[in-house]
Scaffold this motif. Structure first.
Motif, PDB file in Angstrom:
ATOM      1  N   ASN A 331       0.797  -1.219   0.000  1.00 22.48           N
ATOM      2  CA  ASN A 331       0.000   0.000   0.000  1.00 22.48           C
ATOM      3  C   ASN A 331       0.831   1.271   0.000  1.00 22.48           C
ATOM      4  OD1 ASN A 331      -2.520  -1.424   0.203  1.00 22.48           O
ATOM      5  ND2 ASN A 331      -2.113  -1.755   2.388  1.00 22.48           N
ATOM      6  N   ALA A 332       2.165   1.150   0.081  1.00 18.70           N
ATOM      7  CA  ALA A 332       3.013   2.335   0.186  1.00 18.70           C
ATOM      8  C   ALA A 332       3.087   3.074  -1.145  1.00 18.70           C
ATOM      9  CB  ALA A 332       4.416   1.928   0.640  1.00 18.70           C
ATOM     10  N   ASN A 333       3.223   4.395  -1.066  1.00 21.12           N
ATOM     11  CA  ASN A 333       3.435   5.258  -2.244  1.00 21.12           C
ATOM     12  C   ASN A 333       2.383   5.026  -3.329  1.00 21.12           C
ATOM     13  OD1 ASN A 333       5.972   6.324  -1.182  1.00 21.12           O
ATOM     14  ND2 ASN A 333       6.792   4.283  -1.596  1.00 21.12           N
ATOM     15  N   ASP A 334       1.160   4.903  -2.906  1.00 25.29           N
ATOM     16  CA  ASP A 334       0.051   4.583  -3.818  1.00 25.29           C
ATOM     17  C   ASP A 334      -0.489   5.866  -4.451  1.00 25.29           C
ATOM     18  OD1 ASP A 334      -1.968   3.363  -5.179  1.00 25.29           O
ATOM     19  OD2 ASP A 334      -3.028   2.602  -3.416  1.00 25.29           O
ATOM     20  N   ILE A 335       0.275   6.414  -5.373  1.00 20.70           N
ATOM     21  CA  ILE A 335      -0.121   7.659  -6.017  1.00 20.70           C
ATOM     22  C   ILE A 335       0.383   7.665  -7.457  1.00 20.70           C
ATOM     23  CG2 ILE A 335       1.940   8.934  -5.255  1.00 20.70           C
ATOM     24  CD1 ILE A 335       0.046  11.384  -4.881  1.00 20.70           C
ATOM     25  N   ALA A 336      -0.389   8.257  -8.346  1.00 21.66           N
ATOM     26  CA  ALA A 336      -0.023   8.330  -9.762  1.00 21.66           C
ATOM     27  C   ALA A 336      -0.539   9.635 -10.336  1.00 21.66           C
ATOM     28  CB  ALA A 336      -0.606   7.145 -10.539  1.00 21.66           C
ATOM     29  N   LEU A 337       0.089  10.063 -11.429  1.00 22.71           N
ATOM     30  CA  LEU A 337      -0.302  11.287 -12.107  1.00 22.71           C
ATOM     31  C   LEU A 337      -0.577  10.949 -13.568  1.00 22.71           C
ATOM     32  CD1 LEU A 337      -0.610  14.381 -11.678  1.00 22.71           C
ATOM     33  CD2 LEU A 337       1.736  14.613 -12.514  1.00 22.71           C
ATOM     34  N   LEU A 338      -1.731  11.384 -14.080  1.00 23.02           N
ATOM     35  CA  LEU A 338      -2.135  11.098 -15.444  1.00 23.02           C
ATOM     36  C   LEU A 338      -2.192  12.387 -16.261  1.00 23.02           C
ATOM     37  CD1 LEU A 338      -5.149   8.694 -14.768  1.00 23.02           C
ATOM     38  CD2 LEU A 338      -2.717   8.126 -14.896  1.00 23.02           C
ATOM     39  N   LEU A 339      -1.706  12.311 -17.474  1.00 25.66           N
ATOM     40  CA  LEU A 339      -1.836  13.402 -18.439  1.00 25.66           C
ATOM     41  C   LEU A 339      -3.003  13.056 -19.357  1.00 25.66           C
ATOM     42  CD1 LEU A 339      -0.398  16.058 -19.485  1.00 25.66           C
ATOM     43  CD2 LEU A 339       0.713  14.570 -21.168  1.00 25.66           C
ATOM     44  N   ILE A 340      -3.924  13.972 -19.539  1.00 27.78           N
ATOM     45  CA  ILE A 340      -5.061  13.712 -20.405  1.00 27.78           C
ATOM     46  C   ILE A 340      -4.960  14.567 -21.661  1.00 27.78           C
ATOM     47  CG2 ILE A 340      -6.572  13.023 -18.528  1.00 27.78           C
ATOM     48  CD1 ILE A 340      -7.889  15.769 -18.634  1.00 27.78           C
ATOM     49  N   GLY A 341      -5.537  14.065 -22.751  1.00 28.69           N
ATOM     50  CA  GLY A 341      -5.489  14.766 -24.026  1.00 28.69           C
ATOM     51  C   GLY A 341      -6.867  15.076 -24.541  1.00 28.69           C
ATOM     52  N   GLU A 342      -6.973  15.310 -25.823  1.00 28.54           N
ATOM     53  CA  GLU A 342      -8.249  15.640 -26.448  1.00 28.54           C
ATOM     54  C   GLU A 342      -8.487  14.743 -27.656  1.00 28.54           C
ATOM     55  OE1 GLU A 342      -8.298  19.704 -27.513  1.00 28.54           O
ATOM     56  OE2 GLU A 342      -8.081  20.440 -25.459  1.00 28.54           O
ATOM     57  N   ASP A 343      -9.725  14.413 -27.881  1.00 33.25           N
ATOM     58  CA  ASP A 343     -10.136  13.708 -29.097  1.00 33.25           C
ATOM     59  C   ASP A 343     -11.590  14.070 -29.363  1.00 33.25           C
ATOM     60  OD1 ASP A 343     -11.576  12.180 -27.295  1.00 33.25           O
ATOM     61  OD2 ASP A 343     -10.289  10.420 -27.439  1.00 33.25           O
ATOM     62  N   ARG A 344     -12.263  13.272 -30.162  1.00 32.58           N
ATOM     63  CA  ARG A 344     -13.623  13.637 -30.556  1.00 32.58           C
ATOM     64  C   ARG A 344     -14.611  13.638 -29.402  1.00 32.58           C
ATOM     65  NH1 ARG A 344     -15.321   8.257 -34.060  1.00 32.58           N
ATOM     66  NH2 ARG A 344     -15.183   6.746 -32.366  1.00 32.58           N
ATOM     67  N   GLY A 345     -14.294  12.968 -28.287  1.00 34.77           N
ATOM     68  CA  GLY A 345     -15.187  12.956 -27.137  1.00 34.77           C
ATOM     69  C   GLY A 345     -14.870  14.025 -26.114  1.00 34.77           C
ATOM     70  N   SER A 346     -13.902  14.891 -26.413  1.00 38.05           N
ATOM     71  CA  SER A 346     -13.414  15.860 -25.444  1.00 38.05           C
ATOM     72  C   SER A 346     -13.864  17.271 -25.806  1.00 38.05           C
ATOM     73  CB  SER A 346     -11.886  15.809 -25.381  1.00 38.05           C
ATOM     74  OG  SER A 346     -11.418  14.489 -25.186  1.00 38.05           O
ATOM     75  N   VAL A 347     -13.710  18.171 -24.853  1.00 42.38           N
ATOM     76  CA  VAL A 347     -13.953  19.588 -25.081  1.00 42.38           C
ATOM     77  C   VAL A 347     -12.746  20.352 -24.573  1.00 42.38           C
ATOM     78  CG1 VAL A 347     -16.458  19.446 -24.936  1.00 42.38           C
ATOM     79  CG2 VAL A 347     -15.140  19.813 -22.852  1.00 42.38           C
ATOM     80  N   ARG A 348     -12.503  21.502 -25.151  1.00 47.01           N
ATOM     81  CA  ARG A 348     -11.316  22.260 -24.749  1.00 47.01           C
ATOM     82  C   ARG A 348     -11.485  22.914 -23.389  1.00 47.01           C
ATOM     83  NH1 ARG A 348      -7.367  22.968 -28.306  1.00 47.01           N
ATOM     84  NH2 ARG A 348      -7.712  22.307 -30.455  1.00 47.01           N
ATOM     85  N   GLN A 349     -12.712  23.253 -23.034  1.00 44.93           N
ATOM     86  CA  GLN A 349     -12.961  23.908 -21.759  1.00 44.93           C
ATOM     87  C   GLN A 349     -13.119  22.847 -20.678  1.00 44.93           C
ATOM     88  OE1 GLN A 349     -16.429  26.355 -21.642  1.00 44.93           O
ATOM     89  NE2 GLN A 349     -15.776  27.503 -19.852  1.00 44.93           N
ATOM     90  N   VAL A 350     -12.207  22.833 -19.704  1.00 48.55           N
ATOM     91  CA  VAL A 350     -12.249  21.831 -18.643  1.00 48.55           C
ATOM     92  C   VAL A 350     -12.612  22.503 -17.325  1.00 48.55           C
ATOM     93  CG1 VAL A 350     -10.603  20.314 -19.782  1.00 48.55           C
ATOM     94  CG2 VAL A 350      -9.766  22.063 -18.227  1.00 48.55           C
ATOM     95  N   ARG A 496       5.160  15.961 -12.785  1.00 47.20           N
ATOM     96  CA  ARG A 496       4.574  16.921 -13.733  1.00 47.20           C
ATOM     97  C   ARG A 496       5.621  17.402 -14.744  1.00 47.20           C
ATOM     98  NH1 ARG A 496       0.559  21.297 -12.489  1.00 47.20           N
ATOM     99  NH2 ARG A 496       0.841  20.722 -10.309  1.00 47.20           N
ATOM    100  N   ALA A 497       6.838  17.652 -14.270  1.00 53.77           N
ATOM    101  CA  ALA A 497       7.905  18.150 -15.150  1.00 53.77           C
ATOM    102  C   ALA A 497       8.347  17.098 -16.170  1.00 53.77           C
ATOM    103  CB  ALA A 497       9.095  18.610 -14.317  1.00 53.77           C
ATOM    104  N   LEU A 498       8.206  15.811 -15.819  1.00 57.56           N
ATOM    105  CA  LEU A 498       8.678  14.738 -16.695  1.00 57.56           C
ATOM    106  C   LEU A 498       7.603  14.174 -17.610  1.00 57.56           C
ATOM    107  CD1 LEU A 498      10.823  12.753 -14.082  1.00 57.56           C
ATOM    108  CD2 LEU A 498      11.679  14.245 -15.904  1.00 57.56           C
ATOM    109  N   LEU A 499       6.351  14.467 -17.312  1.00 56.67           N
ATOM    110  CA  LEU A 499       5.251  13.814 -18.013  1.00 56.67           C
ATOM    111  C   LEU A 499       5.017  14.442 -19.383  1.00 56.67           C
ATOM    112  CD1 LEU A 499       3.606  11.420 -17.110  1.00 56.67           C
ATOM    113  CD2 LEU A 499       1.842  12.959 -16.273  1.00 56.67           C
ATOM    114  N   LYS A 500       5.254  13.662 -20.417  1.00 54.84           N
ATOM    115  CA  LYS A 500       5.043  14.088 -21.802  1.00 54.84           C
ATOM    116  C   LYS A 500       4.127  13.082 -22.487  1.00 54.84           C
ATOM    117  CE  LYS A 500       8.172  17.240 -21.006  1.00 54.84           C
ATOM    118  NZ  LYS A 500       7.759  18.649 -20.741  1.00 54.84           N
ATOM    119  N   PRO A 501       3.401  13.501 -23.539  1.00 58.81           N
ATOM    120  CA  PRO A 501       2.512  12.562 -24.241  1.00 58.81           C
ATOM    121  C   PRO A 501       3.238  11.304 -24.682  1.00 58.81           C
ATOM    122  CG  PRO A 501       2.083  14.807 -24.962  1.00 58.81           C
ATOM    123  CD  PRO A 501       3.286  14.872 -24.086  1.00 58.81           C
ATOM    124  N   GLY A 502       2.646  10.150 -24.400  1.00 61.22           N
ATOM    125  CA  GLY A 502       3.223   8.862 -24.757  1.00 61.22           C
ATOM    126  C   GLY A 502       4.096   8.251 -23.689  1.00 61.22           C
ATOM    127  N   ALA A 503       4.395   8.995 -22.618  1.00 62.99           N
ATOM    128  CA  ALA A 503       5.282   8.490 -21.569  1.00 62.99           C
ATOM    129  C   ALA A 503       4.524   7.607 -20.588  1.00 62.99           C
ATOM    130  CB  ALA A 503       5.930   9.648 -20.819  1.00 62.99           C
TER     131      ALA A 503
END
Length: 515
Positions: A331-350, A496-503
């Motif tokens: 159970n230790a260090n149970d944390i993750a960060l996700l980068l989200i993108g856009e496609d046909r189901g998305s909107v630019r205003q979040v 956050r500084a390391l997270l790039k699309p596809g990573a």
């Protein structure tokens, strides 16, 4: 200008907001500069709802016969089907096994049908059914059976629209007040050729709320709330194999809605394209090791909706950072960060993000937990799918919130022992924290994982915890355990500084400065 009873809310949860009385719509501080806009939004949505309901065109020679069958027990399949037009207030209790809407085309022509639902949120939504709920086509003499038109708990309205031509309800739907997006038009695009049948209903499907007495969130209360869901549909083979399993191994796929089957975890938006969640939501089981790359194709993020499984907008996960110290077996260090993108189901205003704390949360802090997790008590070590009464658990249809209090380290360790580690914080109900032996627990359960623990600091929503684990669900006075976001603030900044699309990366804890 409307009957007083139309404004009554009849609830049985014991929560003051659900007691019988006038409907309550939280607007905000009347002295704030944008109060005129805040007041305009719910009034406009309420006006559109009343205008739609005023178009009820029920007549004896209507092309459709619409009735409702309420089955109380699983074996009671011969319950009478009551005409929707004759129902002033359909009351549905917590012993109900299923609610089925039957629509029969008694005309000599093919009919197109759309079904809309409305509740206290002031949203107008297309009801989710076994088939596409917009432009259902019913041949003469055919009967459509729909078992998911009534959702959630509380008072609502149901409208069935029929026409000999395809129906476009885009001009009728509306989101919650406070959800990003344009205000709906004051006018309603109702075709005069449509026939509308409406009815009020009152649903009490659950006798216990999320987190041991929590309540439905109010409109706009949790704009940063995210839902992580599966995009992989279950097949007939999956259903058949599950049904063949012994009860203790069964997932009861056929007994749960499509939204429940797809839901996996919660999350919290902390930036325009960043969502914090639990590592075990994206890096455990088949996603352990390099398997977490499967998340890109098998998971999506939903933002801007308090409803389980629909509403708002959805986004693909384009990059993942998992804490390098996370082990799927612990159970230790149970944390993750996700980068989200856009496609046909998305909107630019979040939606607006939650803020991050500068340091660990203090003991005794008043906090709020949010999630769509199971609501029943479960003993430690037992399968959360069944509560202590051996009844199948269901995810609530509307996002729930529960009031909680953080515990000091020593007090929590007495309850959970050596399972408590660095970077964790324990929470429980205010009553239990105060030592009241009569107090009910407030807890997280399966389905809440990855979701937020929020502390209100003035007008700011600060993310102080991420739902991690618990010993059972709400059992006696056992606490729920969260990742202390303040202790992981440096890790989040590094990821956050390391997270790039596809990573798909594992990020170690940054070294503390020697200065």
């Amino acid at each position: 200008t409307e009957p007083p009873n139309d404004w009554l809310v009849r609830g049985s949860s014991g929560n003051p907001d659900d007691a019988e009385g006038p409907r309550r719509i939280r607007i905000g501080n009347l002295e704030e500069p944008d109060i005129a806009l805040r007041l305009f939004q719910p009034l406009l949505r309420l006006f559109r709802i009343k205008s739609l309901l005023a178009k009820n065109q029920t007549t004896p020679d209507a092309p459709l016969r619409i009735c409702v069958q309420v089955v109380v027990e699983r074996a009671d399949r011969e319950a009478p089907c009551r005409d929707l037009s004759s129902i002033d207030k359909l009351r549905i209790g917590d012993r109900v096994f299923s609610i089925e809407l039957r629509i029969t085309n008694r005309s000599g022509r093919t009919q197109h049908v759309a079904i809309l639902s409305m509740d206290r949120s002031l949203a107008i939504k297309t009801a989710r059914l076994a088939r596409d709920a917009q432009n259902l086509v019913i041949a003469p003499g055919e009967t459509l059976r729909a078992d998911d038109a009534y959702r959630g708990d509380g008072d609502g309205q149901l409208v069935v629209i029929s026409s000999e031509s395809p129906i476009d309800v885009a001009g009728l739907e509306q989101s919650y007040p406070g959800v990003p997006g344009p205000n709906p038009s004051p006018s309603l695009a109702i075709d005069p050729a449509w026939t509308l049948v409406s009815s009020r209903y009152h649903v009490e499907r659950q006798s216990i709320g999320y987190m041991g007495g929590g309540v439905n969130v109010m409109a706009g209360m949790a704009p940063w709330m995210a839902a992580l869901y599966s995009t992989v549909p279950y097949t007939k083979v999956d259903f058949d194999e599950d049904a063949a399993q012994p009860p203790e191994k069964r997932q009861y796929l056929a007994n749960r809605s499509a939204e429940e089957r797809a839901h996996r975890c919660g999350g919290t938006l902390i930036g325009g394209n960043l969502v914090v969640t639990a590592a075990h939501c994206v890096a455990k089981g088949q996603y352990a090791g390099e398997g977490f790359r499967k998340v890109f194709k098998q998971r999506r993020i939903r933002l801007g909706s308090a409803d389980l499984g629909y509403g708002g907008a959805t986004y693909p996960v384009t990059a993942i950072a998992v804490h390098a110290g996370y082990d799927p077996n612990g159970n230790a260090n149970d944390i993750a960060l996700l980068l989200i993108g856009e496609d046909r189901g998305s909107v630019r205003q979040v939606p607006a993000p939650a803020l991050l704390p500068d340091g660990p949360v203090t003991a005794g802090a008043k906090v709020m937990g949010f999630g769509w997790g199971y609501t029943g008590t479960v003993k430690p070590g037992a399968d959360p799918l069944l509560n202590m009464a051996a009844k199948l658990q269901h995810n609530p249809g509307v996002l729930q919130v529960g009031q909680m209090v953080t515990l000091d380290w020593k007090r929590c360790q007495k309850k959970v022992g050596n399972l408590l580690g660095p970077g964790m914080v324990c929470v429980t109900s205010p009553g239990i924290a105060a030592g009241d032996p009569r107090a009910k627990n407030v807890f997280s359960c399966r389905g809440d994982s990855g979701g937020p623990l929020i502390e209100k600091r003035g007008a700011r929503d600060v993310l102080v915890g991420v739902t991690n684990w618990s010993m059972g669900c709400g059992y006696k006075d056992y606490p729920s355990v969260y990742a202390d976001v303040g202790k992981y603030r440096a890790w989040i900044d590094a990821a956050r500084a390391l997270l790039k699309p596809g990573a798909a990366i594992r990020v170690p804890e940054p070294q503390a400065s020697s200065r």
